[in-house]
Scaffold this motif. Structure first.
Motif, mmCIF file in Angstrom:
data_model
loop_
_atom_site.group_PDB
_atom_site.id
_atom_site.type_symbol
_atom_site.label_atom_id
_atom_site.label_comp_id
_atom_site.label_asym_id
_atom_site.label_seq_id
_atom_site.Cartn_x
_atom_site.Cartn_y
_atom_site.Cartn_z
ATOM 1 N N CYS A 113 38.346 50.194 31.199
ATOM 2 C CA CYS A 113 38.426 51.057 32.377
ATOM 3 C C CYS A 113 39.747 50.791 33.085
ATOM 4 C CB CYS A 113 37.260 50.790 33.328
ATOM 5 S SG CYS A 113 37.306 51.800 34.833
ATOM 6 N N ALA A 114 40.518 51.848 33.293
ATOM 7 C CA ALA A 114 41.767 51.737 34.039
ATOM 8 C C ALA A 114 41.499 52.050 35.498
ATOM 9 C CB ALA A 114 42.809 52.690 33.468
ATOM 10 N N VAL A 115 42.074 51.247 36.375
ATOM 11 C CA VAL A 115 41.815 51.372 37.809
ATOM 12 C C VAL A 115 43.142 51.480 38.544
ATOM 13 C CG1 VAL A 115 40.754 50.313 39.833
ATOM 14 C CG2 VAL A 115 39.703 50.019 37.579
ATOM 15 N N ALA A 116 43.285 52.559 39.320
ATOM 16 C CA ALA A 116 44.463 52.750 40.167
ATOM 17 C C ALA A 116 44.045 52.620 41.623
ATOM 18 C CB ALA A 116 45.093 54.117 39.917
ATOM 19 N N SER A 117 44.799 51.861 42.360
ATOM 20 C CA SER A 117 44.519 51.670 43.787
ATOM 21 C C SER A 117 45.831 51.737 44.558
ATOM 22 C CB SER A 117 43.831 50.317 44.012
ATOM 23 O OG SER A 117 44.729 49.255 43.717
ATOM 24 N N GLU A 119 47.304 49.291 45.571
ATOM 25 C CA GLU A 119 48.127 48.172 45.128
ATOM 26 C C GLU A 119 49.205 48.684 44.172
ATOM 27 O OE1 GLU A 119 45.531 45.401 43.302
ATOM 28 O OE2 GLU A 119 44.408 44.963 45.131
ATOM 29 N N LEU A 120 50.233 47.902 43.952
ATOM 30 C CA LEU A 120 51.323 48.344 43.097
ATOM 31 C C LEU A 120 50.956 48.316 41.620
ATOM 32 C CD1 LEU A 120 54.491 46.770 44.766
ATOM 33 C CD2 LEU A 120 53.555 49.055 45.009
ATOM 34 N N SER A 121 50.065 47.436 41.231
ATOM 35 C CA SER A 121 49.727 47.311 39.818
ATOM 36 C C SER A 121 48.469 48.097 39.495
ATOM 37 C CB SER A 121 49.539 45.841 39.430
ATOM 38 O OG SER A 121 48.443 45.290 40.130
ATOM 39 N N VAL A 122 48.410 48.588 38.233
ATOM 40 C CA VAL A 122 47.203 49.212 37.697
ATOM 41 C C VAL A 122 46.529 48.184 36.796
ATOM 42 C CG1 VAL A 122 46.372 50.975 36.084
ATOM 43 C CG2 VAL A 122 48.021 51.571 37.856
ATOM 44 N N LYS A 123 45.210 48.118 36.862
ATOM 45 C CA LYS A 123 44.478 47.109 36.098
ATOM 46 C C LYS A 123 43.629 47.770 35.023
ATOM 47 C CE LYS A 123 44.297 43.729 39.856
ATOM 48 N NZ LYS A 123 45.110 44.522 40.813
ATOM 49 N N LEU A 124 43.627 47.128 33.858
ATOM 50 C CA LEU A 124 42.726 47.497 32.760
ATOM 51 C C LEU A 124 41.663 46.416 32.660
ATOM 52 C CD1 LEU A 124 45.063 48.726 29.869
ATOM 53 C CD2 LEU A 124 43.337 50.061 31.045
ATOM 54 N N VAL A 125 40.406 46.785 32.834
ATOM 55 C CA VAL A 125 39.324 45.813 32.818
ATOM 56 C C VAL A 125 38.396 46.142 31.654
ATOM 57 C CG1 VAL A 125 38.052 47.179 34.521
ATOM 58 C CG2 VAL A 125 37.425 44.784 34.126
ATOM 59 N N SER A 126 37.986 45.116 30.926
ATOM 60 C CA SER A 126 37.072 45.290 29.795
ATOM 61 C C SER A 126 35.663 45.584 30.310
ATOM 62 C CB SER A 126 37.066 44.029 28.929
ATOM 63 O OG SER A 126 36.059 44.095 27.954
ATOM 64 N N ILE A 127 35.000 46.552 29.691
ATOM 65 C CA ILE A 127 33.640 46.895 30.092
ATOM 66 C C ILE A 127 32.678 45.760 29.755
ATOM 67 C CG2 ILE A 127 31.730 48.517 29.732
ATOM 68 C CD1 ILE A 127 34.057 49.657 31.334
ATOM 69 N N GLU A 128 32.865 45.127 28.601
ATOM 70 C CA GLU A 128 31.956 44.059 28.178
ATOM 71 C C GLU A 128 32.181 42.775 28.954
ATOM 72 O OE1 GLU A 128 32.438 43.593 24.016
ATOM 73 O OE2 GLU A 128 31.561 45.540 23.513
ATOM 74 N N ASP A 129 33.439 42.483 29.294
ATOM 75 C CA ASP A 129 33.762 41.228 29.990
ATOM 76 C C ASP A 129 34.736 41.552 31.106
ATOM 77 O OD1 ASP A 129 34.336 38.702 30.839
ATOM 78 O OD2 ASP A 129 35.411 38.084 29.019
ATOM 79 N N SER A 130 34.254 41.641 32.313
ATOM 80 C CA SER A 130 35.085 42.061 33.438
ATOM 81 C C SER A 130 36.143 41.025 33.798
ATOM 82 C CB SER A 130 34.222 42.355 34.660
ATOM 83 O OG SER A 130 33.464 41.207 35.022
ATOM 84 N N THR A 131 36.038 39.826 33.230
ATOM 85 C CA THR A 131 37.091 38.832 33.475
ATOM 86 C C THR A 131 38.292 39.065 32.570
ATOM 87 O OG1 THR A 131 36.134 37.275 31.869
ATOM 88 C CG2 THR A 131 35.354 37.134 34.164
ATOM 89 N N ASN A 132 38.132 39.917 31.589
ATOM 90 C CA ASN A 132 39.231 40.250 30.676
ATOM 91 C C ASN A 132 40.055 41.366 31.301
ATOM 92 O OD1 ASN A 132 40.952 40.647 28.560
ATOM 93 N ND2 ASN A 132 39.383 41.321 27.100
ATOM 94 N N LEU A 133 41.169 40.993 31.894
ATOM 95 C CA LEU A 133 42.001 41.933 32.651
ATOM 96 C C LEU A 133 43.396 42.038 32.047
ATOM 97 C CD1 LEU A 133 41.282 41.170 36.418
ATOM 98 C CD2 LEU A 133 40.817 43.303 35.237
#
Length: 868
Positions: A113-117, A119-133
């Protein structure tokens, strides 16, 4: 195409006033809406009753993305939540940002899941493991929208600085590969105006709203503008979405309009009148679309596309609207051609060939009792239009091999990139054209503006090929079948003493120009009818003939010589061999007749041209420049490498990734345009020309940091060559502390001299051929004599190095002396002095013996000198 005002669906109050988003699940079973209240609504497709609600959620959800099993929602409080469809409940938080979330997007495989906020950076977070960024932080401003391409390998970020940033996700760490500037406008992250990237379903382009209230299509292969959807909206665009097959595009704007556009011709086919629409979602399979407003309302339109245009929605996946689509452009010769000739390391076995190419012969022998005496039982025929074996043949005998032909091309030109292309690039100047839809605009620019002035004109013939030289400019246009217009050839001289200075001819109906060339004497046109048409510079037809091997690939010319290339017989690898013919048109002489172009297996020809000295040259896909030696003498021609660009010093260390677009060979240098990264062709603004010295490939590329040449003082052998006393100065050896450095310099010097000997010998052979083929002037004979003298000087310098190496190199030193071309004895005498200077007594005696034999004319006895 006339537009239709569609029927109005009823509004469904879903959320309180504020930004409201909607999305269909990939299987189309549900429509998910989020809004400013703390309720998420799930509408079942085909059910007109009340939706299911999820009340255990955050307020101010302003972004949503879904799979068939779950969906994610982004909230202004900075949280990204995951919900499951099984129990319609909140599952967990995926991410917490410190600033409001503006957009979320699930990857096509629903694993990220890509998340735009804000903040200056965009984050890609794993659906199975949310600590995997993974972080995307090479852009400098907050992101308002983001979108995965259909394959999930690219992520497009629409940022508030008015730039679309494209990240590649193929590596472990996301990498910024390009910035698409000058299309979207600057805006705040909370603005209702959209700058959302909408990828076309075929994955080759995306559409994005512009500040001019148009929708611009941008191609993925070069990130250039393609077609645009214009003159539809009178207000800023707030939402857009492609239909599932890409044949239609829906957009909404602040002008209270929802428009449905036809992708093929960018015309409006239907209109809705609705205010405050901020999101649109197409159903994946039905004629159904939904849209939401900033008033919290949801509209579900079951007949979104009017019936008269419903056939567009039922079409298979349609191509993105390119100005010049590379997928639909066919080779001019009308035959199947490959841009690249795939390498085959080994031929398939006979059984594999029969299995894949000839099918199962199912009605020839039937294994109806299961005894197993049919070897191919159960095997299937190849799919239609197989790239190697062709389409399925109705005959029971199966299919035969489909040969792969070399694609035709115009030397010095580039393919369309957006609405621009170079028609010609050479050392005289360049010709380029711009597609303006109804016409083209052609510009001809020269490097020497004092000799010729730049000019441009409106082109209604839509020229797609051009040649340029000191005499004039040649153009060719393709036939336009819709208008019944034939192909046109147009020549415009730069200067003439008559008033009417240009001419234009039409080719026979259905005939198209494949490639053409322009020399100081003739215009050469090769066509799809398999003809080579020769005209004088004033348009008089001089000769028409059909070459032996077709389809024709390309051509080049110099003075009275014309070189044509065509596809020949099929080789053992299934590729057509590329054959060339050179003939003197004025004297009606064939120099080389259907000889083979020296291409490695699986490689292609990139360009062909004559050098400034009139020698044919080719540049192939391996990055090698070759010239043709002894081409005026039938059956004696051979291709000799002049430069392997992969071995250039600038590529040492492997840090630079670049290729080269060939322009010309002139002044004994290779002139080209350097292409950075993965570019294959130059683009605008016009790049600078670079030149490289010839370097016949003898050794691998030098390690990074090593010098190519070492400076040295004038040696005694050089003094002997120039008639100076080689003993006039003391031996200036540097001592033991300089021995190691001197040894390295000596090796470098030796390689340079070997390189110089080969190049000068090649140049002398070419010059001798030229002198023999023309009336020998005193200047030409003097130039050839000077070049042969330079060759002998190079050999004497090699001799000096061999003498310094020691007595064990005596045979190599004597061999260098035997290669001397001078018959007067002066060079032999200089060689003897060099041997004496280094104390090589035996070598000196053999050199004198060799000199006596040469002067006596006993060349055949030279080998005896090497015997004891």
């Amino acid at each position: 195409m006339a537009s239709v005002i569609a029927s109005r669906p009823r509004p469904r109050p879903a959320h309180t006033q504020g930004v409201t988003r909607c999305v269909y699940t990939p299987d189309g079973s549900k429509l998910v809406t989020v809004g400013s209240n703390n309720t998420i609504r799930l509408y079942k497709t085909g059910f007109d009753g009340e939706p299911d609600n999820i009340d255990d959620c955050q307020e101010q959800n302003i972004a949503v993305s879904t799979s068939n099993d779950f969906f994610v929602a982004g909230c202004e409080d900075g949280t990204v939540s995951l919900y499951t469809y099984g129990n319609n409940l909140f599952d967990r938080f995926l991410l917490r940002a410190t600033l409001p979330v503006r957009d979320v997007a699930l990857s096509p495989d629903h694993k990220w899941c890509a998340v735009a906020s804000d903040e200056l950076s965009v984050k890609l977070v794993s659906i199975e493991d949310s600590t995997n960024l993974r972080k995307l932080d090479e852009h400098r401003k907050p992101t308002k929208h983001l979108a995965f391409d259909p394959k999930g390998t690219l992520l497009a970020l629409s940022c508030t600085d008015g730039v679309v940033y494209i990240y590649s996700l193929t590596a472990e760490s996301p990498e910024l590969i390009t910035k698409v500037d000058g299309i979207i406008g600057r805006m705040e992250t909370d603005s209702e105006t959209s700058c959302q990237v909408a990828w076309h379903p075929d994955g080759r382009a995306f559409a994005v709203p512009t500040p001019t209230r148009a929708i611009q299509v941008v191609s993925k292969n070069d990130w250039e503008k393609q077609r645009a959807f214009k003159n539809g909206h009178d207000g800023d665009i707030t939402a857009l979405a492609w239909s599932p097959n890409g044949a239609l595009l829906a957009s909404a704007g602040k002008d209270k309009k929802i428009l449905i556009w036809s992708t093929r011709d960018q015309s409006v086919v239907a209109r809705y009148e609705y205010p405050n629409v901020v999101d649109i979602a197409w159903h994946p399979t039905k004629n159904l679309a939904s849209f939401t407003t900033s008033d919290g309302e949801v509209f579900i339109s079951p007949e979104f596309v009017p019936e008269q245009f419903l056939n567009l929605l039922r079409l298979p996946k349609q191509p993105a609207p390119f100005i010049h689509d590379p997928l639909v452009s066919k080779p001019p010769n009308g035959h199947k051609a490959l841009a690249t000739r795939p390498r085959r390391d080994s031929l398939a076995s006979l059984e594999d060939l029969l299995d894949e190419g000839y099918g199962d012969d199912d009605d020839f022998v039937v294994d109806d009792d299961g005894a197993g005496y049919t070897l191919n039982a159960g095997r299937k025929r190849p799919a239609e239009d197989d790239p190697l074996f062709g389409s399925a043949h109705p005959s029971k005998r199966g299919n035969f091999l489909q040969p792969q032909q070399h694609e035709s091309f115009q030397p010095g030109s580039t393919p369309w990139r957006g609405n621009r292309k170079y028609l010609c690039l050479n050392l005289i100047g360049f010709v380029w054209t711009v597609d303006q839809d109804s016409h083209h605009t052609v510009t001809v620019e020269f490097y020497d503006n004092e000799l010729h002035r730049t000019f441009h004109f409106t082109d209604t013939f839509l020229y797609d090929k051009a040649c340029l030289n000191d005499k004039g400019t040649l153009f060719a246009s393709p036939p336009r079948e819709a208008e019944g217009s034939p192909a046109v050839v147009f020549y415009r001289p730069h200067e003439t003493w008559t008033q009417r200075n240009d001419w234009r001819i039409q080719l026979p109906k259905g005939e198209e120009v494949i490639a053409m060339s322009l020399s100081e004497s003739f215009v050469t046109i090769t066509t799809t009818a398999g003809y080579v048409r020769i005209y004088t510079l004033f348009g008089i037809p001089y000769r028409v003939y059909r070459p032996k091997n077709t389809p024709i690939v390309t051509c080049a010319s110099w003075r009275d010589y014309v070189l044509t290339m065509g596809n020949g017989p099929v080789g053992p690898d299934g590729m057509c061999k590329l054959l060339y013919t050179i003939q003197n048109i004025k004297r009606d002489e064939i120099c080389q007749n259907e000889d083979t172009v020296a291409l490695p297996e699986g490689e292609t020809l990139k360009s062909v041209f004559f050098s400034d000295n009139g020698d044919p040259c080719i540049y192939d896909s391996t990055g090698t420049l070759l010239t043709l030696l002894h081409w005026r003498q039938p059956s004696r021609a051979s291709w000799v490498p002049l430069l392997d660009t992969k071995l250039l010093d600038r590529l040492a260390g492997g840090k630079k990734k670049e290729s080269y677009f060939p322009i010309a060979v002139a002044d004994d240098k290779f002139h080209c345009i350097i292409l950075k990264g993965g570019d294959q062709y130059p683009y605008f603004p016009r790049p600078l020309l670079h030149e490289f010295e010839f370097e016949i490939p003898l050794t691998s590329v030098r390690p990074e940091g090593k010098p190519k040449k070492s400076k040295k003082k004038k040696s005694s052998d050089e003094m002997a060559i120039d008639g100076e006393d080689p003993f006039g100065r003391a031996n200036e050896s540097g001592g033991e502390e300089e021995e190691e450095e001197g040894e390295s310099a000596e090796k470098s010097e030796l390689k340079n001299l070997e390189q110089a000997y080969l190049l000068k010998g090649l140049r002398a052979a070419q010059m001798a051929d030229f002198v023999d083929a023309t009336s020998r002037s005193s200047a030409q004979r003097a130039a050839l004599a000077r070049l042969e003298l330079d060759i002998d000087k190079t050999l004497l310098q090699l001799l000096a190095i061999e003498c310094r190496e020691g007595e064990e190199r005596g045979m190599r030193a004597l061999e260098a002396v035997s290669l001397l071309r001078d018959r007067s004895g002066r060079m032999i005498e200089a060689a003897g002095k060099i041997a004496e200077r280094y104390g090589r007594t035996i070598l000196g005696e053999k050199i004198r013996d060799l000199g006596e034999r040469k002067i006596a004319g006993d060349d055949g006895a030279d080998e005896d000198v090497f015997d004891d």
